[in-house]
Write an enzyme that holds these catalytic residues in place. Structure first.
Site, PDB file in Angstrom:
ATOM      1  N   ASP A 235      66.756  10.373  75.057  1.00 25.31           N
ATOM      2  CA  ASP A 235      66.199  11.662  75.453  1.00 25.31           C
ATOM      3  C   ASP A 235      64.860  11.899  74.760  1.00 25.31           C
ATOM      4  OD1 ASP A 235      66.498  14.265  76.836  1.00 25.31           O
ATOM      5  OD2 ASP A 235      66.562  15.062  74.801  1.00 25.31           O
ATOM      6  N   LYS A 239      60.848  11.942  76.347  1.00 23.58           N
ATOM      7  CA  LYS A 239      59.865  12.980  76.044  1.00 23.58           C
ATOM      8  C   LYS A 239      58.603  12.370  75.440  1.00 23.58           C
ATOM      9  CE  LYS A 239      63.417  16.501  75.261  1.00 23.58           C
ATOM     10  NZ  LYS A 239      64.064  17.421  74.311  1.00 23.58           N
TER      11      LYS A 239
END
Length: 376
Positions: A235, A239
């Site tokens: 995750d 980003k």
């Protein structure tokens, strides 16, 4: 009154909260001369569409019932007969989405909102952009696919909003784009970009077992549907990749060095989510606790951070001074430091709540409202 028609794909935690926000903000938006008209909502199995696309939206009572159903783990196909809408099942729904985009994209405009956690929306997103639609994303995967997909989605930058792919409701993308537009070169980005891992690191620092902390984070809505998307660093890596690409790095996921908090033997292809939560996590408690104690003996703390500098892009645990900006970080807040020519000695710091369905949904809603000037 300016009207923005929209289709929502993905009505899980974030999507459901978005619909609730839209309903609760009716008076506020009306006072601003704005109306958000939800013409369709889809999940992984079906798509519900209003029967009069040009003039009507799904009723608020219907949207709230839909949220109640989804929060109970049901499919949209379980919805009762509310009238004035049609239900399509996949794969038929994909064609219907493109037909709707073709009808509304050039006439009234249409916002396609992606609150899924799937790569399956990439093909549709690229097509609806060509049909004149706007796109708002909380889903990171379309922007972390191939460079070709990334560049295609950003062909019309004014019609794309994706603030919530990085910082939930924080103005990370907007701030970075303003810096880039000013001609101020970005040479370093460092920060804690996972509210989940920020929460986890600060809680284990207080002596709580990792397994207990991760389960608590999932119940609070801080984690991805599979917590390993957070614990594996993927995750944060997604980003970081989005940020790196925005500042001009033509790199893919395999260019990023990623530290995972669990071994390959506990990966999704080996262990189910349920088994990982019930059995796997317990096996990780000891190692993390030893690392926490070692850092503490040095007067430091552990934080899971991303670093983008030059061609270097990596994410993982670092031992940091407890008095540093990142070391002082507690709970699920995000903090991002952006170093540029103008912000060299004192970086631009963006800090605040960076996790949770409510915060992310608020960020998505802000993105939708932000593109109202593109509508007649």
């Amino acid at each position: 009154m300016k009207t923005i028609p929209l289709i929502l794909m993905g009505c899980g935690g974030v999507g459901s909260r978005l619909l609730q926000h839209i309903v609760s903000c009716r008076s506020l938006h009306s006072a601003q001369g704005l109306s958000l008209r939800v013409v369709g909502v889809g999940d992984s199995k079906s798509l519900v569409v209003v029967d009069d696309l040009l003039n009507k939206g799904l009723h608020d009572s219907f949207l709230l019932e839909l949220c109640r159903l989804k929060n109970g783990g049901e499919s949209l196909s379980k919805l009762g007969d509310f009238g004035q809408c049609q239900v399509f099942v996949h794969p038929e729904s994909k064609g219907n989405i493109l037909e709707i985009a073709s009808q509304l994209g050039k006439k009234t405009g249409l916002v396609f909102v992606d609150c899924t956690a799937s790569s399956d929306t990439i093909v549709v997103l690229k097509q609806v952009v060509d049909l004149g639609c706007c796109v708002v994303m909380a889903n990171k995967k379309p922007l972390t696919s191939t460079m070709e997909d990334f560049e295609k989605l950003l062909t019309y930058p004014r019609r794309i909003r994706h603030e919530s792919t990085v910082g939930a409701g924080l103005p990370v993308i907007a701030s970075l784009n303003r810096i880039i537009s000013s001609g101020d070169p970005v040479h370093r980005i460092v920060g804690s970009l996972s509210g989940t891992l920020g929460y986890v690191m600060s809680e284990v620092e207080d002596g709580k077992p990792l397994s207990q902390v991760v389960r608590a984070a999932k119940s609070l809505g801080y984690t991805e549907p599979d917590p390993r998307d957070d614990l594996g660093g993927m995750d944060v890596a997604r980003k970081a990749l989005i940020l790196a690409r925005i500042i001009g790095h033509r790199i893919n996921m395999d260019s990023i060095q990623i530290e995972s908090l669990y071994p390959k033997e506990m990966g999704p292809n080996v262990m189910s989510v349920e088994d990982f939560l019930d059995r796997g996590l317990l096996l990780l408690d000891k190692d993390i606790q030893e690392r926490v104690e070692k850092a503490a003996s040095n007067g430091n703390v552990l934080r899971y951070v991303c670093v983008i500098e030059g061609q270097r892009c990596e994410v993982g645990i670092q031992e940091l001074s407890k008095n540093s900006a990142l070391g002082r970080l507690r709970g699920s807040d995000n903090v991002l430091e952006i170093y540029t020519r103008c912000y060299s000695d004192q970086p631009l710091v963006i800090q605040g709540a960076g996790a949770g369905n409510d915060t992310t949904a608020a960020g998505v809603l802000a993105d939708i409202v932000d593109i109202q000037d593109l509508f007649p």
